[in-house]
Write a protein that holds these residues in place. Sequence first.
Motif, mmCIF file in Angstrom:
data_model
loop_
_atom_site.group_PDB
_atom_site.id
_atom_site.type_symbol
_atom_site.label_atom_id
_atom_site.label_comp_id
_atom_site.label_asym_id
_atom_site.label_seq_id
_atom_site.Cartn_x
_atom_site.Cartn_y
_atom_site.Cartn_z
ATOM 1 N N VAL A 55 52.833 66.190 35.620
ATOM 2 C CA VAL A 55 52.068 66.607 34.454
ATOM 3 C C VAL A 55 50.892 65.657 34.266
ATOM 4 N N MET A 56 49.763 66.180 33.766
ATOM 5 C CA MET A 56 48.602 65.350 33.477
ATOM 6 C C MET A 56 48.544 65.022 31.986
ATOM 7 N N MET A 57 48.092 63.820 31.675
ATOM 8 C CA MET A 57 47.904 63.405 30.296
ATOM 9 C C MET A 57 46.410 63.376 29.973
ATOM 10 N N GLN A 58 45.994 64.104 28.940
ATOM 11 C CA GLN A 58 44.645 63.927 28.409
ATOM 12 C C GLN A 58 44.699 62.697 27.521
ATOM 13 N N ALA A 59 44.116 61.598 27.980
ATOM 14 C CA ALA A 59 44.350 60.293 27.377
ATOM 15 C C ALA A 59 43.329 59.933 26.302
ATOM 16 N N PHE A 60 42.989 60.875 25.453
ATOM 17 C CA PHE A 60 42.084 60.595 24.343
ATOM 18 C C PHE A 60 42.072 61.771 23.387
ATOM 19 N N TYR A 61 41.529 61.534 22.212
ATOM 20 C CA TYR A 61 41.263 62.574 21.224
ATOM 21 C C TYR A 61 39.854 62.322 20.705
ATOM 22 N N TRP A 62 39.330 63.225 19.903
ATOM 23 C CA TRP A 62 37.955 63.077 19.432
ATOM 24 C C TRP A 62 37.854 61.901 18.450
ATOM 25 N N ALA A 295 42.679 81.440 29.259
ATOM 26 C CA ALA A 295 43.317 82.741 29.028
ATOM 27 C C ALA A 295 44.750 82.540 28.558
ATOM 28 N N CYS A 296 45.477 81.635 29.180
ATOM 29 C CA CYS A 296 46.842 81.315 28.757
ATOM 30 C C CYS A 296 46.836 80.723 27.358
ATOM 31 N N PHE A 297 45.914 79.804 27.097
ATOM 32 C CA PHE A 297 45.807 79.175 25.773
ATOM 33 C C PHE A 297 45.614 80.218 24.678
ATOM 34 N N ALA A 326 45.514 76.850 38.192
ATOM 35 C CA ALA A 326 45.519 76.913 36.727
ATOM 36 C C ALA A 326 46.018 75.605 36.138
ATOM 37 N N VAL A 327 45.200 74.992 35.300
ATOM 38 C CA VAL A 327 45.611 73.805 34.547
ATOM 39 C C VAL A 327 45.863 74.268 33.108
ATOM 40 N N THR A 328 47.114 74.335 32.731
ATOM 41 C CA THR A 328 47.486 74.879 31.433
ATOM 42 C C THR A 328 47.484 73.784 30.370
ATOM 43 N N PHE A 329 47.323 74.189 29.119
ATOM 44 C CA PHE A 329 47.268 73.219 28.023
ATOM 45 C C PHE A 329 47.591 73.921 26.715
ATOM 46 N N GLY A 362 51.656 76.752 37.113
ATOM 47 C CA GLY A 362 50.447 76.104 36.639
ATOM 48 C C GLY A 362 50.696 74.605 36.520
ATOM 49 N N TYR A 363 49.619 73.843 36.329
ATOM 50 C CA TYR A 363 49.707 72.392 36.206
ATOM 51 C C TYR A 363 49.476 72.023 34.744
ATOM 52 N N PRO A 364 50.511 71.620 34.017
ATOM 53 C CA PRO A 364 50.374 71.412 32.569
ATOM 54 C C PRO A 364 49.658 70.103 32.213
ATOM 55 N N THR A 365 48.929 70.146 31.099
ATOM 56 C CA THR A 365 48.300 68.965 30.527
ATOM 57 C C THR A 365 48.907 68.710 29.153
ATOM 58 N N ILE A 366 49.255 67.454 28.893
ATOM 59 C CA ILE A 366 49.766 67.050 27.591
ATOM 60 C C ILE A 366 48.631 66.349 26.844
ATOM 61 N N PHE A 367 48.439 66.694 25.595
ATOM 62 C CA PHE A 367 47.399 66.083 24.782
ATOM 63 C C PHE A 367 47.911 64.785 24.169
ATOM 64 N N TYR A 368 47.123 63.730 24.289
ATOM 65 C CA TYR A 368 47.506 62.401 23.818
ATOM 66 C C TYR A 368 48.080 62.428 22.401
ATOM 67 N N SER A 369 47.365 63.061 21.477
ATOM 68 C CA SER A 369 47.794 63.045 20.072
ATOM 69 C C SER A 369 49.126 63.744 19.861
ATOM 70 N N ASP A 370 49.454 64.691 20.711
ATOM 71 C CA ASP A 370 50.751 65.359 20.618
ATOM 72 C C ASP A 370 51.854 64.456 21.158
ATOM 73 N N PHE A 371 51.622 63.846 22.311
ATOM 74 C CA PHE A 371 52.652 63.004 22.921
ATOM 75 C C PHE A 371 52.942 61.781 22.064
ATOM 76 N N GLU A 372 51.907 61.244 21.421
ATOM 77 C CA GLU A 372 52.092 60.055 20.599
ATOM 78 C C GLU A 372 52.563 60.386 19.188
ATOM 79 N N ASN A 373 52.709 61.661 18.891
ATOM 80 C CA ASN A 373 53.218 62.099 17.589
ATOM 81 C C ASN A 373 54.743 62.046 17.621
ATOM 82 N N THR A 374 55.330 61.284 16.714
ATOM 83 C CA THR A 374 56.787 61.125 16.734
ATOM 84 C C THR A 374 57.517 62.441 16.465
#
Length: 478
Positions: A55-62, A295-297, A326-329, A362-374
């Motif tokens: 899995v890929m991590m998107q390692a930032f938020y806005w 499209a999946c999103f 496909a990189v899903t998110f 597909g290849y999933p991406t995890i969003f930083y703010s979601d993963f770091e959310n308890t």
Amino acid sequence: MKTSQQISTNRIVYALAWVLLLWACNSDEQHYTTDAPEPLPVKSDLSRFDNGERVMMQAFYWDVEPRFEWWTTLTGKIEDWAASGIDRIWLPVATKGQSGEYSMGYDPSDYFDFGEFDQHGTVPTRFGTRAQLETLIREAHQNGLEVIADIVLNHNSGGGEEFNPYRNKNTYTHFDTTHGNASGKFDRSYKDFHPNSLHDHDEEALFFEEQDLCHHQPRVQEWLWKGENSIAHYYKDHMKFDGWRFDYVKGFGPWVVKAWNDEVGGFSVGEYWDGNAPDLAQWVEDSGSRAFDFACFYKLDEALDRQKDLRVLSGDMLRKIYPDKAVTFVSNHDTEKDENPENNISVTNKMLAYAYILTHDGYPTIFYSDFENTNYRTGLRALIRIHNSIASGDIEILYQGEKEYIMKRHGSEDNPGLILYMNIGTSNRQHTVSSNWKNTKLVDYAGRTNAWLITDDQGQVTIEAPAHNFAVWSVSEE
């Protein structure tokens, strides 16, 4: 076809399981005696079924905070992310933007200033210094993670003012050591932007009319990817980036991404923001790159939020056409700050959406703010373990209704596969399905329910999912 006797037997066994479970939970010692009629099944060690997927991590938020410390913050998380099943981290644009210390990098000025030149009011970027970035990349590599650079090729910002004969007015298209390009590499003038001596615009839509890079200009190609000191070569050979996330690829022809990747290789994914799966597929074919599966999103958003109808998931997605491209998110830095509810998936439905992308292809991406959310972390860790192990084999939809979606991954000879049960109804639901397992105990590896099941001698089983929740069923430990 299941007989009434088999169904009755299954229900009795299932009821017995619940009685045993309640007894265990209320017992002072919290365990079974040796003469219990059935020991509770336990989950298998999923590392036994490592399917090679990650899995890929998107390692930032806005607008990450605190400023100047982001690279150091991420460095401290690498070891944990690697242990959690992440194999790539996607970083924000790492170079100096016009907004200086406040820039998220999407207003690129100096492609070679990683936080070492004093310009736009700061030496470090919003994220830190070049030395801190290099430390982060080394730490990632030492833990087996690739590092993906965010590349903005469509537009530039922060140049000096000059007269532009093609527009018959002044434009901010003068980039040199004193005008937004302190590194001295890739100086630019109005000749490198649209319109120019070659044409008025690229094949695709314009973004910034006055600072829209012309990818057909030979010197622009030389600096972007062709030359030894080009951005592509410098990022790969000197900064040690392993791949690329191309921003706003609708702003230029797909041949640009193809040419870049042909030159330097590496992992590649494009932001082709479009919910039309055939259009995404066409871009993938033309560029040779992966693409984020918008499209999946949007189907997930429609099914879970707008229509509240899981039958929507039967619609087209890039992952159904080119699963390996496909990189899903579920969310990213743009969707999370978008006030249009149709451009983001609600907080209450995020885990259902993650359950979908982390059990399908597909290849999933995890969003930083979601993963770091308890509120999400434990559930996401469980889903990543599932994705990296038993989310394997062909996909079969067992049932799809307005409130229920049941999907089976067939696994392989050495991998049991799984059954995903999504339920967006207001009460617990059950459904009898055909599994690949005969006379086998099943448990929920997602940890959404403590119930356990037994399949009959035909492989049929009545599975369940809690209200507005999901379960991922597979075989228990032998």
